[in-house]
Design an enzyme around this catalytic site. Structure first.
Site, mmCIF file in Angstrom:
data_model
loop_
_atom_site.group_PDB
_atom_site.id
_atom_site.type_symbol
_atom_site.label_atom_id
_atom_site.label_comp_id
_atom_site.label_asym_id
_atom_site.label_seq_id
_atom_site.Cartn_x
_atom_site.Cartn_y
_atom_site.Cartn_z
ATOM 1 N N SER A 7 -3.353 6.764 6.133
ATOM 2 C CA SER A 7 -3.576 5.371 6.532
ATOM 3 C C SER A 7 -4.705 5.299 7.552
ATOM 4 O O SER A 7 -4.592 5.784 8.678
ATOM 5 C CB SER A 7 -2.302 4.764 7.122
ATOM 6 N N HIS A 31 -5.423 5.078 2.299
ATOM 7 C CA HIS A 31 -4.569 3.890 2.386
ATOM 8 C C HIS A 31 -5.219 2.932 3.386
ATOM 9 O O HIS A 31 -5.471 3.291 4.540
ATOM 10 C CB HIS A 31 -3.165 4.295 2.844
ATOM 11 N N ASP A 33 -4.966 -0.776 5.202
ATOM 12 C CA ASP A 33 -4.040 -1.849 5.537
ATOM 13 C C ASP A 33 -4.789 -3.123 5.896
ATOM 14 O O ASP A 33 -5.519 -3.152 6.889
ATOM 15 C CB ASP A 33 -3.187 -1.423 6.738
ATOM 16 N N MET A 35 -4.392 -6.822 7.189
ATOM 17 C CA MET A 35 -3.451 -7.724 7.875
ATOM 18 C C MET A 35 -4.191 -8.982 8.304
ATOM 19 O O MET A 35 -5.302 -8.895 8.833
ATOM 20 C CB MET A 35 -2.896 -7.035 9.120
ATOM 21 N N HIS A 64 -3.501 -2.037 0.772
ATOM 22 C CA HIS A 64 -2.184 -2.625 1.008
ATOM 23 C C HIS A 64 -2.399 -3.983 1.672
ATOM 24 O O HIS A 64 -2.730 -4.051 2.848
ATOM 25 C CB HIS A 64 -1.381 -1.656 1.903
ATOM 26 N N MET A 66 -1.314 -7.181 3.417
ATOM 27 C CA MET A 66 -0.240 -7.829 4.179
ATOM 28 C C MET A 66 -0.772 -9.199 4.568
ATOM 29 O O MET A 66 -1.056 -9.484 5.733
ATOM 30 C CB MET A 66 0.106 -6.988 5.418
ATOM 31 N N MET A 135 8.554 -0.306 2.230
ATOM 32 C CA MET A 135 8.201 -0.163 3.645
ATOM 33 C C MET A 135 9.361 0.498 4.389
ATOM 34 O O MET A 135 10.515 0.094 4.235
ATOM 35 C CB MET A 135 7.907 -1.528 4.276
ATOM 36 N N GLY A 140 3.000 -4.382 9.724
ATOM 37 C CA GLY A 140 2.245 -5.048 10.789
ATOM 38 C C GLY A 140 1.613 -4.112 11.806
ATOM 39 O O GLY A 140 0.566 -4.420 12.346
ATOM 40 N N PHE A 141 2.252 -2.970 12.052
ATOM 41 C CA PHE A 141 1.730 -2.068 13.088
ATOM 42 C C PHE A 141 1.932 -0.616 12.679
ATOM 43 O O PHE A 141 2.955 -0.283 12.067
ATOM 44 C CB PHE A 141 2.463 -2.306 14.428
ATOM 45 N N GLY A 142 0.975 0.234 13.064
ATOM 46 C CA GLY A 142 1.150 1.667 12.896
ATOM 47 C C GLY A 142 2.012 2.202 14.039
ATOM 48 O O GLY A 142 2.275 1.494 15.017
ATOM 49 N N GLY A 143 2.463 3.431 13.894
ATOM 50 C CA GLY A 143 3.149 4.112 14.989
ATOM 51 C C GLY A 143 4.577 3.679 15.244
ATOM 52 O O GLY A 143 5.126 3.967 16.310
ATOM 53 N N ASP A 173 5.959 3.869 3.187
ATOM 54 C CA ASP A 173 4.933 3.603 4.204
ATOM 55 C C ASP A 173 5.576 3.211 5.530
ATOM 56 O O ASP A 173 6.308 2.216 5.594
ATOM 57 C CB ASP A 173 4.048 2.456 3.669
ATOM 58 N N GLY A 174 5.294 3.995 6.575
ATOM 59 C CA GLY A 174 5.739 3.665 7.931
ATOM 60 C C GLY A 174 6.584 4.764 8.545
ATOM 61 O O GLY A 174 7.663 5.067 8.060
ATOM 62 N N GLY A 175 6.064 5.371 9.607
ATOM 63 C CA GLY A 175 6.828 6.403 10.311
ATOM 64 C C GLY A 175 7.034 7.677 9.512
ATOM 65 O O GLY A 175 7.961 8.443 9.784
ATOM 66 N N GLY A 195 -0.101 7.489 8.869
ATOM 67 C CA GLY A 195 -1.238 7.173 9.724
ATOM 68 C C GLY A 195 -1.217 7.988 10.993
ATOM 69 O O GLY A 195 -1.944 8.978 11.133
ATOM 70 N N SER A 196 -0.328 7.613 11.932
ATOM 71 C CA SER A 196 -0.336 8.315 13.217
ATOM 72 C C SER A 196 0.064 9.780 13.090
ATOM 73 O O SER A 196 -0.406 10.613 13.866
ATOM 74 C CB SER A 196 0.536 7.584 14.240
HETATM 75 C C1 DX5 Z 1 2.117 -0.722 8.675
HETATM 76 C C2 DX5 Z 1 1.134 -0.181 7.681
HETATM 77 C C3 DX5 Z 1 1.130 1.288 7.589
HETATM 78 C C4 DX5 Z 1 0.756 1.996 8.864
HETATM 79 C C5 DX5 Z 1 1.503 3.292 8.883
HETATM 80 O O1 DX5 Z 1 2.215 -2.096 8.537
HETATM 81 O O2 DX5 Z 1 1.407 -0.692 6.382
HETATM 82 O O3 DX5 Z 1 0.339 1.766 6.511
HETATM 83 O O4 DX5 Z 1 -0.607 2.222 9.004
HETATM 84 O O5 DX5 Z 1 1.325 3.880 10.113
HETATM 85 P P1 DX5 Z 1 2.250 5.047 10.659
HETATM 86 O O6 DX5 Z 1 2.159 6.179 9.672
HETATM 87 O O7 DX5 Z 1 1.658 5.348 11.981
HETATM 88 O O8 DX5 Z 1 3.654 4.506 10.733
HETATM 89 ZN ZN ZN Z 2 0.332 0.255 4.705
#
Ligand code: DX5
Ligand code: ZN
Length: 213
Positions: A7, A31, A33, A35, A64, A66, A135, A140-143, A173-175, A195-196
């Site tokens: 991501s 990937h 994102d 938003m 992706h 959003m 999801m 909405g947010f990474g990390g 996707d996510g965490g 991502g993170s």
């Molecule tokens: C969140 C995004 C994800 C995000 C994942 O809304 O859709 O793709 O970048 O980030 P991590 O891997 O840090 O949870």
């Molecule tokens: Zn995503």
């Protein structure tokens, strides 16, 4: 084999070319994102960034969305270089028609759901899309922290895919990290988005390897 989608939300935007090269060498998919500050309470980036990544990418681009009213923008994102394009089920007026439009352009269509939407809502669409995006955090947010209920949600959607013979992959996707990758694969995930856990660690190449199980 499980594919790893990096991501770019967690990439270094001052050195984006370097992180694109990293994905070309070590991961399987970009990937991206998108938003809009309306469907989700955050704004990321738009067409110029997708086009810049596309210009240097040797791996497929997974965009992706959003955003509200995704039908207004899918053609533009396809022109910008999307090879896979997902939208949220509850953002689309007619999800089957939108998936059909995306597929008619030769692009893989995906339908995404947030953790508070029953996975059964995806079942009517498994035969009309190429992948579903489950999801494992609220979009909405990474990390954010991985939500444990995701395993059973992936299991349910995978069973339905196998039962019906739909040719539909499962993306999560996510965490996602090396800590939960094996369990996600056993639950039925085909594509892991991270991502993170990739760009936020000391050794990103090792992080990707740890997710390839
Ligand atoms: C969140 C995004 C994800 C995000 C994942 O809304 O859709 O793709 O970048 O980030 P991590 O891997 O840090 O949870
Ligand atoms: Zn995503």
């Amino acid at each position: 084999m499980t594919r790893i989608a990096a991501s770019m939300l967690a990439a270094d935007f001052l050195n984006l070319g370097k992180d694109v090269e990293f994905v070309n060498r070590h991961a399987d998919i970009f990937h991206l994102d998108i938003m809009d500050g309306v469907f989700v309470p955050n704004i990321s980036y738009g067409f110029p960034v997708v086009e810049a990544v596309a210009s240097a990418a040797a791996k497929p681009l997974d965009v992706h969305l959003m955003i509200v009213e995704p039908e207004k923008y899918v053609e533009r994102f396809i022109r910008s270089g999307a090879d896979m394009l997902s939208f949220h089920l509850n953002a689309a007026g007619d999800p089957a028609a939108l998936a059909g439009l995306i597929r008619s352009k030769g692009v893989k269509a995906g339908i995404a759901i947030n953790p508070d939407i029953p996975v059964e809502k995806l079942f009517p669409y498994l035969g009309v899309c190429d992948f579903v995006l489950v999801m494992s955090v609220f979009a909405g947010f990474g990390g954010q922290k991985f939500i444990e209920e995701t395993y059973s949600r992936i299991g349910k959607v995978k069973s339905e895919i196998l039962r019906t013979g739909a040719e539909c992959l499962v993306e999560v996707d996510g965490g996602v990290s090396g800590k939960n990758a094996a369990a996600l694969k056993s639950a039925g995930a085909d594509i892991l988005v991270a991502g993170s856990a990739v760009f936020g660690v000391r050794d990103p190449a090792e992080a990707v390897r740890s997710m390839r199980i």
